[in-house]
Design a protein around this motif. Structure first.
Motif, short mmCIF file in Angstrom:
data_model
loop_
_atom_site.label_atom_id
_atom_site.label_comp_id
_atom_site.label_asym_id
_atom_site.label_seq_id
_atom_site.Cartn_x
_atom_site.Cartn_y
_atom_site.Cartn_z
N ALA A 1 -2.04 -6.85 -5.18
CA ALA A 1 -3.40 -6.98 -4.67
C ALA A 1 -4.24 -7.71 -5.71
O ALA A 1 -4.13 -7.45 -6.90
CB ALA A 1 -4.00 -5.60 -4.39
N GLU B 1 -9.55 -6.12 2.77
CA GLU B 1 -8.72 -7.23 3.26
C GLU B 1 -9.65 -8.32 3.78
O GLU B 1 -10.39 -8.12 4.74
CB GLU B 1 -7.79 -6.76 4.36
CG GLU B 1 -6.69 -5.83 3.86
CD GLU B 1 -5.66 -5.47 4.92
OE1 GLU B 1 -4.54 -5.13 4.54
OE2 GLU B 1 -5.99 -5.53 6.13
N VAL C 1 -5.19 5.32 -1.62
CA VAL C 1 -5.85 4.03 -1.41
C VAL C 1 -6.53 4.00 -0.05
O VAL C 1 -5.94 4.40 0.95
CB VAL C 1 -4.81 2.88 -1.47
CG1 VAL C 1 -5.49 1.54 -1.30
CG2 VAL C 1 -4.04 2.92 -2.77
N CYS D 1 -5.53 -9.07 0.18
CA CYS D 1 -6.09 -7.77 -0.21
C CYS D 1 -6.69 -7.85 -1.61
O CYS D 1 -6.09 -8.41 -2.53
CB CYS D 1 -5.02 -6.68 -0.13
SG CYS D 1 -3.44 -7.06 -0.90
N LEU E 1 0.62 -1.83 -6.43
CA LEU E 1 -0.69 -2.21 -5.92
C LEU E 1 -1.36 -3.23 -6.83
O LEU E 1 -1.87 -4.26 -6.38
CB LEU E 1 -1.57 -0.96 -5.79
CG LEU E 1 -2.90 -1.11 -5.08
CD1 LEU E 1 -2.70 -1.50 -3.62
CD2 LEU E 1 -3.69 0.18 -5.16
N ILE F 1 -8.82 -5.67 -4.75
CA ILE F 1 -9.23 -4.39 -5.34
C ILE F 1 -10.73 -4.46 -5.60
O ILE F 1 -11.19 -5.24 -6.44
CB ILE F 1 -8.47 -4.12 -6.65
CG1 ILE F 1 -6.96 -4.07 -6.41
CG2 ILE F 1 -8.95 -2.82 -7.29
CD1 ILE F 1 -6.13 -4.15 -7.68
N TRP G 1 -10.98 -8.36 -6.97
CA TRP G 1 -12.15 -9.05 -6.40
C TRP G 1 -12.96 -9.68 -7.52
O TRP G 1 -13.26 -9.05 -8.52
CB TRP G 1 -12.98 -8.02 -5.63
CG TRP G 1 -14.09 -8.58 -4.81
CD1 TRP G 1 -14.03 -9.61 -3.93
CD2 TRP G 1 -15.45 -8.11 -4.78
NE1 TRP G 1 -15.25 -9.82 -3.35
CE2 TRP G 1 -16.15 -8.91 -3.85
CE3 TRP G 1 -16.13 -7.09 -5.43
CZ2 TRP G 1 -17.48 -8.73 -3.57
CZ3 TRP G 1 -17.47 -6.89 -5.15
CH2 TRP G 1 -18.14 -7.71 -4.23
N GLN H 1 -9.91 -0.80 -10.68
CA GLN H 1 -9.01 -1.63 -11.49
C GLN H 1 -8.65 -0.95 -12.82
O GLN H 1 -7.50 -1.06 -13.27
CB GLN H 1 -9.61 -3.01 -11.74
CG GLN H 1 -10.94 -2.99 -12.49
CD GLN H 1 -11.39 -4.39 -12.89
OE1 GLN H 1 -10.59 -5.31 -13.03
NE2 GLN H 1 -12.69 -4.56 -13.10
N VAL I 1 -8.04 1.36 2.61
CA VAL I 1 -7.97 -0.07 2.91
C VAL I 1 -8.92 -0.39 4.05
O VAL I 1 -8.80 0.15 5.16
CB VAL I 1 -6.54 -0.49 3.29
CG1 VAL I 1 -6.50 -1.99 3.62
CG2 VAL I 1 -5.56 -0.17 2.15
N SER J 1 -10.24 1.51 -3.78
CA SER J 1 -10.78 0.84 -2.58
C SER J 1 -10.29 -0.61 -2.50
O SER J 1 -10.43 -1.37 -3.46
CB SER J 1 -12.31 0.87 -2.60
OG SER J 1 -12.78 2.21 -2.59
N ILE J 2 -9.74 -0.94 -1.33
CA ILE J 2 -9.20 -2.28 -1.08
C ILE J 2 -9.91 -2.90 0.11
O ILE J 2 -10.13 -2.23 1.13
CB ILE J 2 -7.69 -2.21 -0.76
CG1 ILE J 2 -6.89 -1.62 -1.93
CG2 ILE J 2 -7.15 -3.59 -0.36
CD1 ILE J 2 -6.68 -2.56 -3.09
N TYR K 1 0.79 -1.23 0.00
CA TYR K 1 0.00 0.00 0.00
C TYR K 1 0.83 1.29 0.00
O TYR K 1 0.29 2.37 -0.25
CB TYR K 1 -0.93 0.03 1.21
CG TYR K 1 -1.78 -1.19 1.39
CD1 TYR K 1 -2.40 -1.81 0.30
CD2 TYR K 1 -1.99 -1.76 2.65
CE1 TYR K 1 -3.18 -2.94 0.46
CE2 TYR K 1 -2.78 -2.88 2.83
CZ TYR K 1 -3.36 -3.47 1.74
OH TYR K 1 -4.15 -4.59 1.90
#
Length: 334
Positions: free
Chosen positions: A121, A158, A201, A169, A117, A171, A124, A175, A203, A155-156, A97
């Protein structure tokens, strides 16, 4: 390189009282650090490209388990190498990050390198399908923009891996902006937009799949998110339907690029690819006609388009008296 650097640092520490040897190994350590930093940067670019290719591949109808497994192995191997390199370089910042700007408890704000990143990462899986042309469009717009840096945040979430209990993590939003950053990173420094090499970012730690879905919906309410992309059962399209809809829409766009626009509010006869996906989803054409692949749906769309092209004037009588609509019809026929 990591092993060589570790060895050189160890020898330098043992011989720090012997000035000549210490100087030699300190210079060697500095050289290896520079070389490792450069190699890490190159691997990050390759890892980021793999990540985007994998995201697009997973939503295509051409995927097969052995190839997916191979991509996963490459991804894991690259992640381990990048973590080891980051540890050896001893950066004070977070290895993924970047620099911590603010800790609000429920989320943390960082200033990150977009390529790092994207390389480390995961994307999703319920994210909208990655589209290269969209990333290129964002990059081209940024090159023409007079505004420095990137607006908004990446936006991340975890999420704890149920098998290993480790937090991974993902994304959730951003993207395409990250991919645009990667495209711009290949340009010479003097030609790159100011601030394009940094992103803000947010998180969210300790997330689960359900509240990550809620986060995604909340973020995209402002756009707004289309029904087809809402990751909730009986509202958005299922994973298999997403594959069919995206593949067919992209296929139609490739064959008729001049008829598609980036804006969701484009005027007839132009189309927006996401609006097309959404309308097909809400019309229920996949279930109604039993389509099993994007090729089946694309063939049906082309057949319907051909049918409309041969309709006579009586069919289009509703357009009479509206100059704009008649002009759109003429353009569509061409």
């Amino acid at each position: 390189l990591t092993a060589e650097l570790q060895n050189a640092m160890s020898v330098a520490e043992k011989n720090r009282d012997k000035s000549s040897l210490a100087d030699t190994y300190q210079r060697e350590t500095a050289r290896l650090q520079d070389e490792l930093k450069s190699s890490k940067g190159q691997l990050e670019i390759l890892s980021a490209e793999l990540r985007l290719a994998k995201s697009k591949y997973e939503k295509s109808s051409a995927k097969n388990p052995p190839q997916s497994q191979q991509m996963n192995e490459f991804e894991r191997s690259n992640a381990e190498l990048l973590r080891a390199a980051g540890h050896m370089l001893g950066a004070k910042e977070h290895e993924v990050y970047g620099e911590l700007m603010l800790d609000l408890g429920y989320k943390k704000i960082y200033c990150a390198n977009p390529v790092t990143l994207l390389a480390q990462a995961k994307i999703w899986k319920k994210q909208r399908a990655f589209r290269q042309h969209r990333a290129e469009s964002i990059a081209n717009s940024k090159m023409k923009s007079s505004v420095s840096g990137w607006p908004g945040t990446i936006s991340i979430a975890e999420i704890k891996d149920p098998d290993s209990s480790e937090r991974e993590c993902f994304i959730v939003d951003g993207q395409h902006r990250l991919a645009a950053c990667m495209l711009l990173s290949s340009k010479e420094k003097e030609n790159a937009p100011v601030g394009a090499d940094k992103v803000i970012v947010e998180v969210y730690p300790d997330m689960q799949d359900q509240n990550t879905t809620d986060l995604f919906v909340e973020i995209n309410k402002a756009e707004p998110i289309l029904h087809v992309d809402i990751p909730i059962a009986d509202v958005g399209a299922s994973a298999s339907h997403q594959t069919i809809l995206s593949g067919a829409a992209e296929g139609l766009q490739k064959k008729n690029p001049e008829m598609f626009k980036e804006s969701q509010n484009c005027r007839i006869p132009h189309m927006n690819i996401d609006r097309l996906r959404d309308e097909l989803h809400q019309a229920g054409v996949i279930d109604e006609h039993g389509f099993k692949s994007d090729e089946d749906l694309l063939k049906w769309l082309e057949e319907k388009n051909e049918e409309l092209a041969h309709k006579d004037g009586d069919y289009w009588r509703e357009f009479e008296g509206t100059a704009t609509k008649m002009k759109a019809l003429e353009k569509a026929r061409k």
